[in-house]
Design an enzyme around this catalytic site. Structure first.
Site, PDB file in Angstrom:
ATOM      1  N   LYS A  62       0.884  -1.174   0.000  1.00 52.65           N
ATOM      2  CA  LYS A  62       0.000   0.000   0.000  1.00 52.65           C
ATOM      3  C   LYS A  62       0.916   1.217   0.000  1.00 52.65           C
ATOM      4  CE  LYS A  62      -2.031   2.989   2.102  1.00 52.65           C
ATOM      5  NZ  LYS A  62      -1.801   4.414   1.744  1.00 52.65           N
TER       6      LYS A  62
ATOM      7  N   CYS B 132      13.232  10.534   7.923  1.00 52.96           N
ATOM      8  CA  CYS B 132      12.981  10.054   9.288  1.00 52.96           C
ATOM      9  C   CYS B 132      14.198  10.263  10.180  1.00 52.96           C
ATOM     10  CB  CYS B 132      12.588   8.578   9.243  1.00 52.96           C
ATOM     11  SG  CYS B 132      13.779   7.569   8.369  1.00 52.96           S
TER      12      CYS B 132
ATOM     13  N   GLU C 186       8.489   1.158  11.602  1.00 51.97           N
ATOM     14  CA  GLU C 186       9.612   2.104  11.448  1.00 51.97           C
ATOM     15  C   GLU C 186       8.962   3.479  11.460  1.00 51.97           C
ATOM     16  OE1 GLU C 186      12.657   1.101  11.275  1.00 51.97           O
ATOM     17  OE2 GLU C 186      12.445  -0.998  10.698  1.00 51.97           O
TER      18      GLU C 186
ATOM     19  N   GLU D 250       8.524  16.118  15.796  1.00 53.99           N
ATOM     20  CA  GLU D 250       9.039  15.890  14.450  1.00 53.99           C
ATOM     21  C   GLU D 250       8.338  16.851  13.486  1.00 53.99           C
ATOM     22  OE1 GLU D 250       7.895  12.339  12.196  1.00 53.99           O
ATOM     23  OE2 GLU D 250      10.012  12.048  11.741  1.00 53.99           O
TER      24      GLU D 250
END
Ligand code: NAD
Length: 500
Positions: A194, A305, A270, A402
Site C-alpha cells: 500500500k 525520518c 519504522e 518531528e
C-alpha cells in the site's frame, strides 16, 4: 531489456517526463484494473502544482480481493514453497528490470513528491541493491538441528509467514518499498503493498516490472489509496499475517490497535524521529562538520525520518559553529527538482507545507532565535528554504516534535553529561550523531544514547549490510541486513521420536 539513456540535464529529464505513460490502476491478482468503487484520487507534482494522474482509490473490497488472491497464491505453494534458488532468480530478474528502467523510476518519485532527481537516483540504486541483497541471501539461510539426544531428532525450520501487508510513506517511495518487499518476497511470503496516497506512481511501475519478471499472480500486489480506507482494511484483515510499516508514530500506534482488534498479526514499525546530532568542541575541521550537520537536516527538504533535526553544540564553539552551518545552508537553497544540480526540492504537498510553516511560526512565538529562512519561497511550487533556529530549549515544540521539513533546532550544552541527557530527552530514538576525536568519549557517549543507530563522525552512514531502525516511539522493526530477512519468517519446531 534495453537500458534507458542516462539523462544529463534538466532538459533531458523533462523530455523523459514528457515521454512517460503512467500506470494509474491497482494491481490485483496479476491484473491491472480500476478500484471496485471506480473512485480515483489526484496525484500532483508539488514543484509545479500540475496534476500528474488520477489514480485508482482502493478501499475495503479491493483489500479483500487482494488478500484472497495473496492467500490462494501462498497456499498453492507457487512461490511460498518454490526452491529458494528459484525465488532468487525471479527477484534478480526484477532487480535487472529495475536497473534497466532506473531513470524512469527515479523520475517518477521526483515528479510525485518533489525530491531532487539526483537524490532520487541514489534512492533507486539503494532499492535495486536491496532487491539483490535479499535475493542473493535467501538460498544461504539454513534451519537448525537441535542438540537433543539420540532418541529424537529436533529440527527448527524457517517458514514464510503468509500474507504480508507493507504500508509505506512518501518521503522515499521506492526505497522504503524495497526495504519492505524485498526480504518479505525473498522469504516466500505473498506481499500486498500500500504506497502512500502522495506518491503511488513508482510502486505501480514496479508492479509492471514484477509481472514482467514473472512473479506469479497474487504474490505481489499493489493497492493505491488512502490510509483510513484501504490501509485500515488491510490492517484489520483476519487473513493478513504481518504488517510491515514505515510512517508516522501516530499511524504506527493505530496499526498496533488494529492488530489487537483483529488477529494479533505481527506489526513491524519504522516510525518518526527527532534525532540529535552532538558536536563536541574537540572535533576536527569544523567547516566540514558544519557542512555535514547542514546536509543532515536539509537533505530531501528535511523530509527524512533520520533527519538530524536537533543540533547540540558544546557552548565554547557554538556561535562560530552555527555561523558555519548558516554558510553551508546558504548553498543548499531549494531548486527545480528536475535540475541535476539541485540539492533540495519541493515540499510534498500543501498540508505538509502548511505544517512546516506553522512550526516555524510557533518557534518564533516561543522565543527561539530565527537565524535564516522561515518564509516560503514565492512562485508556483511548494518550496521552503533551509531554516535555522538558535537558542532552542527542550520545552519548545520545534525542539521536541518531528517537523519533517527543513527546520534545524540548535541547542547549547556545557558538559558531556548534559549533552547525553538532552539527546535522550525525547520520545523518539531512531538515530543520533556524535562528532569528536576522543575515542573514549565516543564509546562512552555512544553506549548511553537511546537510539537504534549512532553515526560517529558522519551522518546517515550505512548500507544494505547493516540494520536500520529505532527504539522507543521510533518503532520496533529493523529494515535491511539479514536481521530484516529473518523478520519475515516464522520458526517451526519439528520433534521426531526415533526408535532406540
Ligand atoms: P503516515 O503515517 O501519515 O503514512 C504512512 C502510510 O500509512 C501511508 O501509506 C498512509 O496512507 C498509511 N496510513 C495512514 N493512516 C493509516 C491507517 N489508519 N491505517 C493504515 N494505514 C494508514 O506517514 P507519512 O506522512 O507518509 O510519512 C512520514 C512519516 O514517516 C514521518 O513520521 C517519518 O519519520 C516516518 N518515516 C520513518 C522511517 C523509518 O525508517 N523509521 C522512514 C521514512 C519515514
Amino acid at each position: 531489456m534495453s537500458a534507458q539513456r542516462r539523462p544529463e540535464s534538466r532538459a533531458d529529464w523533462q523530455a523523459l517526463a514528457d515521454s512517460l505513460t503512467l500506470e494509474c490502476r491497482a494491481f490485483i491478482d496479476g491484473d491491472f484494473g480500476a478500484a471496485a468503487s471506480g473512485d480515483t484520487f489526484a496525484t500532483r507534482n508539488p514543484a509545479t502544482g500540475e496534476i500528474l494522474a488520477q489514480v485508482a482509490s482502493c478501499d475495503a473490497p479491493d483489500a479483500e480481493r487482494a488478500v484472497a488472491a495473496a492467500q490462494a497464491a501462498f497456499e498453492s505453494g507457487v512461490w511460498s514453497r518454490l526452491a529458494p534458488g528459484k525465488r532468487k532468480k525471479a527477484l534478480l530478474k526484477l532487480a535487472d528490470l529495475m536497473e534497466a528502467h532506473k531513470h524512469e523510476l527515479a523520475l517518477l518519485d521526483t515528479l510525485d513528491m518533489g525530491k531532487p532527481v539526483t537524490s532520487a537516483q541514489g534512492d533507486t540504486a539503494g532499492a535495486i541493491a536491496c532487491l539483490r541483497y535479499n535475493a542473493e541471501s535467501i538460498d544461504k539461510v539454513y534451519g537448525e538441528v537441535a542438540p537433543t539426544g539420540e532418541e529424537s531428532l529436533a529440527l527448527v525450520l524457517r517458514e514464510p509467514l503468509g500474507v504480508v501487508a507493507s504500508i509505506v510513506p512518501w518521503n522515499f517511495p521506492l526505497m522504503m518499498t524495497a526495504w519492505k518487499i524485498a526480504p518479505a518476497l525473498a522469504a516466500g511470503n505473498s506481499v500486498i503493498l500500500k504506497p502512500s496516497e502522495k506518491s503511488p506512481l513508482s510502486a505501480l511501475r514496479l508492479a509492471q516490472l514484477a509481472r514482467e519478471a514473472g512473479l506469479p499472480r497474487g504474490v505481489f500486489q499493489v493497492l493505491p489509496g488512502f490510509g483510513h480506507t484501504v490501509g485500515k482494511a488491510l490492517a484489520l484483515s483476519m487473513a493478513v499475517d504481518c504488517l510491515s510499516f514505515t510512517g508516522s508514530t501516530a499511524t504506527g500506534k493505530q496499526l498496533m490497535q488494529y492488530a489487537g482488534q483483529s488477529n494479533l498479526k505481527r506489526v513491524y514499525l519504522e516510525c518518526g524521529g527527532k534525532s540529535p546530532n552532538l558536536i563536541f568542541a574537540d572535533c576536527k575541521d569544523l567547516d566540514r562538520v558544519a557542512r555535514h550537520a547542514a546536509a543532515a537536516i536539509f537533505h530531501n527538504q528535511g523530509e527524512v525520518c533520520i533527519a538530524g533535526s536537533r543540533l547540540l553544540v558544546e557552548n565554547p564553539i557554538r556561535d562560530a559553529f552555527v555561523d558555519k552551518v548558516l554558510a553551508a545552508a546558504e548553498r543548499m537553497q531549494p531548486g527545480d527538482p528536475l535540475d541535476p544540480e539541485s540539492f533540495m526540492g519541493a515540499i510534498v504537498d500543501e498540508a505538509q507545507h502548511r505544517r512546516i510553516l506553522d512550526y516555524i511560526r510557533r518557534g518564533v512565538e516561543e522565543g527561539a532565535r530565527l537565524r535564516t529562512g522561515g518564509e516560503a519561497l514565492e512562485g508556483r511550487g511548494l518550496f521552503i528554504p533551509p531554516t535555522v533556529f538558535d537558542g532552542v530549549t527542550p520545552q519548545m515544540a520545534i525542539g521536541r516534535e518531528e517537523i519533517f521539513g527543513p527546520v534545524l533546532a540548535v541547542f547549547g550544552f556545557d558538559s558531556e553529561e548534559e549533552a547525553i541527557a538532552m539527546a535522550n530527552d525525547s520520545d523518539y530514538g531512531l538515530a543520533a550523531g556524535l562528532w569528536s576525536q576522543d575515542i573514549d568519549r565516543i564509546m562512552r557517549v555512544t553506549r548511553r544514547l537511546h537510539s537504534g543507530q549512532v553515526f560517529v563522525n558522519n551522518w546517515a552512514g550505512g548500507d544494505q549490510t547493516v540494520p536500520f531502525g529505532g527504539v522507543k516511539q521510533s518503532g520496533n522493526g529493523r529494515d535491511k541486513s539479514m536481521h530484516s530477512l529473518q523478520e519475515y519468517s516464522e520458526l517451526k519446531t519439528v520433534w521426531m521420536a526415533l526408535a532406540p
